[in-house]
Enzyme design. Structure first.
Site, PDB file in Angstrom:
ATOM      1  N   CYS A 151       0.837  -1.206   0.000  1.00  0.00           N
ATOM      2  CA  CYS A 151       0.000   0.000   0.000  1.00  0.00           C
ATOM      3  C   CYS A 151       0.870   1.254   0.000  1.00  0.00           C
ATOM      4  O   CYS A 151       0.370   2.370  -0.110  1.00  0.00           O
ATOM      5  CB  CYS A 151      -0.935   0.011   1.203  1.00  0.00           C
ATOM      6  SG  CYS A 151      -0.073   0.024   2.786  1.00  0.00           S
TER       7      CYS A 151
ATOM      8  N   GLU B 127      -2.198   1.154  -4.533  1.00  0.00           N
ATOM      9  CA  GLU B 127      -1.731  -0.191  -4.175  1.00  0.00           C
ATOM     10  C   GLU B 127      -0.952  -0.763  -5.358  1.00  0.00           C
ATOM     11  O   GLU B 127      -1.291  -0.497  -6.517  1.00  0.00           O
ATOM     12  CB  GLU B 127      -2.928  -1.088  -3.851  1.00  0.00           C
ATOM     13  CG  GLU B 127      -2.592  -2.313  -3.044  1.00  0.00           C
ATOM     14  CD  GLU B 127      -2.761  -2.110  -1.549  1.00  0.00           C
ATOM     15  OE1 GLU B 127      -2.351  -3.004  -0.791  1.00  0.00           O
ATOM     16  OE2 GLU B 127      -3.303  -1.065  -1.138  1.00  0.00           O
TER      17      GLU B 127
END
Length: 651
Positions: free
Chosen positions: A533, A576
């Site tokens: 992330c 992401e």
């Protein structure tokens, strides 16, 4: 004699007068506006309680690549120090601050670290001055009419615009432009990683440069960004701050307009933010009404007074149910007062308004300052369900207060399916899910593979993972609690089969170097999918996975093959990233593979020759049969070939 005494007395009087004048001058000087302001900027150090600024050192000369976890291990485990906090200005910085509990520990740290050689670098450790209070400094600048450029720009904006800029900086940018910008940023970051691989792999430079011509400047494939199916109200979890709205001066549950470091503690309402659902916004207002009716003030980070601190809201996008976790600082409240407060909360959230918001679960948490090594307090269940249920790729998952769950449920479908597709998982594949959380990724892989083994630090999350496997009637999954770097060797030792794929989805800081080393040294792991992330924070892990073999990294390096960015966070700068790494084959393995290919081609050729011979034989047999049988057109009898014996049966 009397004269001498008088002279001594006069001298003493003059000395006393001189000291008195000096003291008065010092007092006047200390009470000057300039010194009062300076003292006020550091007054927070004497308020009581621990401040990480009190006993701080500056550490310089750090190596280019290092992790905070690595540095803490060096300081606390190897050198026997007791670091309470490490403050790094940015990833990869060659200097940082380390904080300690008292002056004795700080002196010990300077003695141990100054001149210490670490990763080929000689460290420099010195005492550091505490930072001035940002709030006091900001107020002083405002009084003097000093404003920075950003402050002047903010003054021209409404509070609503300032909040949007702070929380959703891309709020006024068309979504197509957002994804294009993120795609460019991901490519730039991966090019930096690619350049590091080029530097450390001299023997592969020709191959890397050839691949860059194929993949538009990268040595591996970068897929187009996968867009979020939902861009409005997509968040299933938010942590709101309780503070004072600077416009209304009322207690408000919302988001900070900035950080304490920038001198901002004001909180603004969230009604205008487009990444939060309307249902979640209504639940926030229900709690805000309770806070405003309460006699207790919001917690103040300026002087540590007050009570109410945070409200965490979790939402199931499948059922629409909400879970609320209310966090407060107890200060000096008695047990009786706290019990009374809990009863009031239960009563407040049992109203029709709360039921209409689908608030199905309520927790309460006390926040107190904890020392290094102490576990924080756990949320206490007050009323309703203990969990809420959400779904990813058709699998159901129960969510507890502290469980990790991707904040964009619809985006998680895209992310996990991309990981499944990239992995080339087979029926005999074993999946090792590292940092598995509540088992979401592994359980989504389960129906595609032979076995899933999950590792997770938080024991409660492991309980949830096992419960989720049972909830979905999945029997080919096992989950283990512990640090990945500690339990990975024993877990990998349990894995059977030749096709092993590791899935890594670590926290923002990345994977511990020991875990990376164990993955490199476990030769049975043929493919690895790294999900991050915070790709910028994970670059060090990418580089370490790709490094040439060494005494420490004995296994063959992993080679990046394909990267897929997924926009899980519309209207923000975050993205992401999933990368497929494949284990590089050694020269012996390549030779064996080529030999196997040659043998297979030989077998194919031999099989082809046998097929041709069989076809010829069949053709000859068929022609022979045609010549052997003649039909007498006159009597309809079948005449047998002269080769058939007269003793044979005649038809």
């Amino acid at each position: 004699m009397q004269l001498q005494q008088k002279q001594n007395y006069i001298v003493l009087c003059k000395l006393a007068m001189s000291e008195l004048v000096t003291d008065v001058e010092k007092q006047i000087k200390s009470e000057s506006p300039e010194n009062i302001n300076v003292n006020e900027e550091y007054a927070y150090l004497d308020r009581g309680g621990f401040s990480s600024e009190k006993f701080k050192i500056e550490l310089r000369g750090l190596p280019k690549f290092y992790g905070i976890a690595e540095l803490k291990k060096l300081m606390n485990n190897k050198l026997g120090l007791n670091t309470s906090k490490i403050k790094r200005p940015k990833n990869g910085s060659h200097w940082l601050y380390a904080c300690f509990q008292n002056d004795e520990e700080r002196i010990k740290a300077i003695a141990a670290l100054n001149g210490y050689s670490w990763k080929g670098k000689t460290l420099i450790a010195e005492e550091a001055k505490p930072a001035p209070d940002p709030l006091v400094r900001k107020r002083k600048q405002e009084e003097e009419g000093i404003q920075n450029k950003k402050k002047k720009e903010d003054n021209d904006k409404s509070q609503e615009e300032r909040l949007k800029d702070a929380v959703t900086p891309y709020w006024n940018m068309p979504y197509e432009e957002q994804t294009k910008l993120k795609e460019r940023e991901v490519k730039n970051l991966l090019m930096k990683f690619d350049n590091e691989v080029w530097k450390i792999h001299k023997e592969k430079r020709t191959e890397i440069e050839a691949n860059r011509k194929v993949y538009d400047g990268l040595s591996f494939e970068l897929k187009p960004i996968q867009k979020s199916p939902v861009t409005e109200g997509y968040r299933n979890k938010c942590e709101f701050t309780v503070g004072i709205d600077e416009e209304t001066s009322k207690p408000t549950v919302g988001f900070r307009l900035g950080s304490y470091v920038t001198g901002t503690v004001a909180v603004a309402p969230i009604s205008s933010l487009n990444h939060i659902s309307e249902k979640m916004k209504k639940a926030v207002l229900v709690f805000q009404n309770f806070v405003r009716q309460s006699s207790m003030e919001p917690f103040s980070p300026a002087d540590y007074s007050g009570y109410w601190r945070y409200l965490t809201v979790r939402e199931s996008k499948h059922t629409g149910d909400l879970m609320l976790i209310i966090s407060m600082h107890p200060q000096d409240l008695t047990t009786e007062k706290l019990e009374e407060l809990k009863k009031n909360l239960i009563e407040h959230f049992s109203t029709e308004e709360s039921v209409a918001c689908c608030i199905k679960s309520l927790y309460f948490e006390l926040l107190t300052k904890k020392r290094v090594g102490e576990d924080g307090s756990k949320p206490t269940h007050l009323t309703g369900s203990t969990h809420i249920i959400d779904t990813i790729l058709g699998r159901q998952f129960r969510i507890s207060p502290e469980a990790f769950f991707q904040i964009n449920t619809a985006g998680a479908d895209i992310l996990y399916q991309s990981a499944i597709d990239m992995s080339r998982v087979q029926r005999d594949t074993t999946i090792v899910d590292i940092c598995c959380g509540t088992g979401t990724i592994g359980l989504c892989f389960a129906k595609h593979c032979d076995k899933v083994v999950g590792l997770e630090l938080i024991a409660e999350a492991v309980k949830d993972a096992k419960a989720n496997a049972e909830l979905n009637q999945i029997e080919n999954c096992e989950f283990f609690a512990g640090k990945a770097e500690d339990i990975l060797p024993s877990v990998l030792a349990r894995v059977t089969g030749d096709d092993v794929v590791a899935i890594v989805d670590p926290p923002r800081a990345g994977l511990h170097m020991r875990a990376v080393t164990q993955l490199r040294n476990t030769k049975k792991v043929k493919r690895l999918i790294y999900i991050s992330c915070s790709p910028a924070s994970a670059v060090k892990n990418f580089v370490d996975l790709s490094r040439p073999s060494s005494k420490t990294l004995r296994g063959a390096p992993f080679v990046p093959v394909r990267a897929v960015p997924v926009d899980m966070f519309p209207h923000t700068k975050h993205v992401e990233l999933a990368i497929l790494f494949e284990r590089e084959q050694s020269k012996e393995q390549v030779d064996q593979t080529e030999e196997q290919v040659d043998q297979t081609e030989e077998q194919v050729d031999q099989t082809g020759e046998q097929v041709d011979q069989t076809k010829e034989q069949v053709s000859e047999d068929v022609n022979g049969d045609k010549q052997a049988i003649e039909v007498d057109s006159n009597n309809g009898e079948m005449a047998l070939d002269s080769d058939i014996s007269t003793n044979d049966v005649q038809i």
